[in-house]
Structures are given as structure tokens and as C-alpha cells.
Design an enzyme around this catalytic site. Sequence first.
Site, PDB file in Angstrom:
ATOM      1  N   HIS A  40      36.076  46.177  43.895  1.00 19.53           N
ATOM      2  CA  HIS A  40      36.520  45.619  42.615  1.00 19.53           C
ATOM      3  C   HIS A  40      37.319  46.686  41.878  1.00 19.53           C
ATOM      4  O   HIS A  40      36.767  47.685  41.407  1.00 19.53           O
ATOM      5  CB  HIS A  40      35.309  45.179  41.791  1.00 19.53           C
ATOM      6  CG  HIS A  40      35.660  44.397  40.573  1.00 19.53           C
ATOM      7  ND1 HIS A  40      36.954  44.154  40.166  1.00 19.53           N
ATOM      8  CD2 HIS A  40      34.860  43.780  39.649  1.00 19.53           C
ATOM      9  CE1 HIS A  40      36.952  43.449  39.061  1.00 19.53           C
ATOM     10  NE2 HIS A  40      35.687  43.202  38.728  1.00 19.53           N
ATOM     11  N   HIS A  50      37.794  35.379  41.958  1.00 17.74           N
ATOM     12  CA  HIS A  50      37.385  36.651  41.361  1.00 17.74           C
ATOM     13  C   HIS A  50      36.348  37.295  42.274  1.00 17.74           C
ATOM     14  O   HIS A  50      36.433  38.483  42.580  1.00 17.74           O
ATOM     15  CB  HIS A  50      36.836  36.427  39.960  1.00 17.74           C
ATOM     16  CG  HIS A  50      36.533  37.683  39.214  1.00 17.74           C
ATOM     17  ND1 HIS A  50      37.486  38.645  38.957  1.00 17.74           N
ATOM     18  CD2 HIS A  50      35.378  38.139  38.668  1.00 17.74           C
ATOM     19  CE1 HIS A  50      36.936  39.644  38.288  1.00 17.74           C
ATOM     20  NE2 HIS A  50      35.659  39.364  38.102  1.00 17.74           N
ATOM     21  N   CYS A  81      37.984  43.333  33.348  1.00 13.31           N
ATOM     22  CA  CYS A  81      38.445  42.950  34.688  1.00 13.31           C
ATOM     23  C   CYS A  81      39.561  41.904  34.689  1.00 13.31           C
ATOM     24  O   CYS A  81      40.133  41.622  35.746  1.00 13.31           O
ATOM     25  CB  CYS A  81      37.267  42.463  35.525  1.00 13.31           C
ATOM     26  SG  CYS A  81      35.912  43.657  35.549  1.00 13.31           S
TER      27      CYS A  81
END
Length: 396
Positions: A327, A292, A159
Site C-alpha cells: 500500500h 482499493h 490514501c
Amino acid sequence: MLEPICITGAGVVSAIGIGKSATLASLQEERSGIGAMEYLPSRHRELPVGEVHCSNAGMMQMLGISDDGYLTRTALMGRLALSEALEEARLSSSDLANVHFISSTTVGGMDRRERYHDQEAGGDARIATIATHNCADCTEMIAAPFGRFASYSTISTACSSATNAMITGANMLRCGLADIVVVGGSECLSMFHLNGFNALMILDGQPCRPFDRDRAGLNLGEGAAYLVLERASSAEKRKVTPLCFLKGYGNACDAYHQTASSPEGTGAIHAMEEALLTAGLRPSDIQYINAHGTGTPNNDESESQAIKHVFGNCHPPVSSTKSFTGHTTSASGSIEAVFCILALQHQFLPANLNWHTAMENGIVPVVATQLHHPVRNILSNAFGFGGNDSSLILSL
């Protein structure tokens, strides 16, 4: 004194829009792109996702190409984002011989491979297409129609991949290895992708609620974004006006766990502190943090502790734009960097959607879009599996 790093072009594709204009409208009007599956052929219809609201055929039409049986959804989204970035930076195919390309992905062309999975043992001729769908081939597939770049690199650190692509490009500029670098990432949804996260039991059956007491997990999304980084002297020579500057960046790996962040946010702390150090800024100089903020119990607790460690109790406003897009994993760092550029250009703070109740000892995020909010320096976080954590500072 180090030469400033300019961002002279940016392009983005996500669940809230294709292109920066549509994206800006969605952010300012609080329109989330998370919803029921439309294109992913998964049996898990109960899971909301942040799909780009366009079919592969629709994207091909936008790009003026036909289906050759090889193009992946990752490549199609990447081409749309890259086209916008190059156009804004006024880079043509004749310029690319001196421009380096760094792209990131993890899933790569898995969406195509899944179509042929049942045929692999039989040796079907179409299996030959599978060999072209690894991560590096996606990079070449995205870049192919634009011309020949000086070099190609592919980064896959889960990520934090796209943020690390930006850091790698910035280091190339700082070390004198390049004058212009195009950086970012692209990631499509796939059944492999969805099933993997579902097996980890970190997907939410409702729209995600980052930093909420009752958060239950993340929603997966897809998208792409690319940014053109160049030395200030290069931008001046080409007579292009910077959108903003990449002022600082940091990367750290706490290696706490294969998937979880350390409870105290050790890697995140180091990444944010290094970003501030390289930018020559104090914590009080940051006006907004793009977190995040995945919506998982572990991440939001860990990131809250890290932000409080670096900034104290008087931290700047914080929000997670994953509540808009889901995400987007390996592409999230560059997608959210474009969101930060839009926030700088238009002086607003994006909302953290779906938040209702404060978590114990956690961050209380921005719950409604704040228009006309002065902002000059933004910190953007991207934390990956294995504790590979990265932070950027974007500035006017």
C-alpha cells in the site's frame, strides 16, 4: 457537452519497477515487489514491505544529481516519475509556464527528519533542513529541476490523496482554469510511517492477501506516479495522441471513523456512483475494477459490500494490485491509475496475488493475470482515512 479530458503522459515508480516498461512486465508476469526491508532502517525486520529497489544514491545517479543533504526519497521517486510523464507528453521546460502541478503526499520528507530527530533539542545547525521537509516543500522539490510551473498545489487526504489530485486537476480543466495539469503523488517509506501503521495493528507479517478469508492486514509500500491531463483541444493543438481518457470521477466522505471504513461502504458507494454518473456510464459498461483492496479485514469487507451494492452480484472482474506493490498510501491512487492505463493499452487484467479462500459474502478476485482480455472502461478505487473515498473511470 463537456470537452473530453485526455491523459497524454504517465510515469511510475514502485516496488515492481522504475518506469512503465518494467512495471508492465512485472504485472503481466505476476512478479510481486513485496519482500524484506533493504533500505528502511527499522527494527521491525519481520514486516515485509514494498520498497522501490533502488537506493537514494542510485536514484540520484539516474537523475544525474549529487546529494545536497536536502533531497528526500519522496522527492527522488517523484522526479523519476515526473520525468517519464513529461517526456511522454512532449512537455519541455518552456511549456510549463502554462501547466499546473498538483502533487500529493502525507509522509513528505519524514525520512530526512528522522535522521536528525535526536539532535533537535540541541539546536544542531542541520535542524534547518527539517523546515524544508513538509508536504508542500516536497512538491516544490519534485518540480524544481523541470522548470517553473504555472501553479503548485499539494493535497493530503491520506490514501485517497493522489486520486484527489487527479480529481482536482480534472475540475480545473472542466472549469476553464487550465488547459494542461500534471497530477499525482509520491510517498516514501519511513520509520514514522511504518510505526504508525504498526501501532494500528493492521500490518501483516506475511505478503498481503486482499479479499482472502484469512487476510491479516496490509504491507506498506512506496512509490510515485504522475499523469498529464489536458483538454482534448489542447492535445489536438499540440499533436499528441492520448493514452486514454479520464472519463469520470467521484469523491465522498462518510466520516464513519478516523481510520476504518463503514461496514456497508457508504462513502465508497457514493464515490463509485458519482464516477459512473459523471462518465455517463452504467455499471454494465465497466469491464474491470482496480480495487482499493488493502488486505485489512475492515477494508475488504466494506469494499466488497460497496461493489455489490453498485454492481450487483454480476460485478465485473476485480483485483487489488497492492498485492504487487504494498500500500503506497498517498501515492497509491496515481500509481494504480498508471496500472489501469497499462491494462487498457495492452488489454489485460492484473492478478490479485496470494488469494486462496473466499471470504464470506466477499468479492472473489482475479487470481491469475488475464492476457488478451477486452477492456474499455476501468473503475479505480482509492479510499482514505476518515472515510475520504474517491473513484476514477479511465477509458479508451
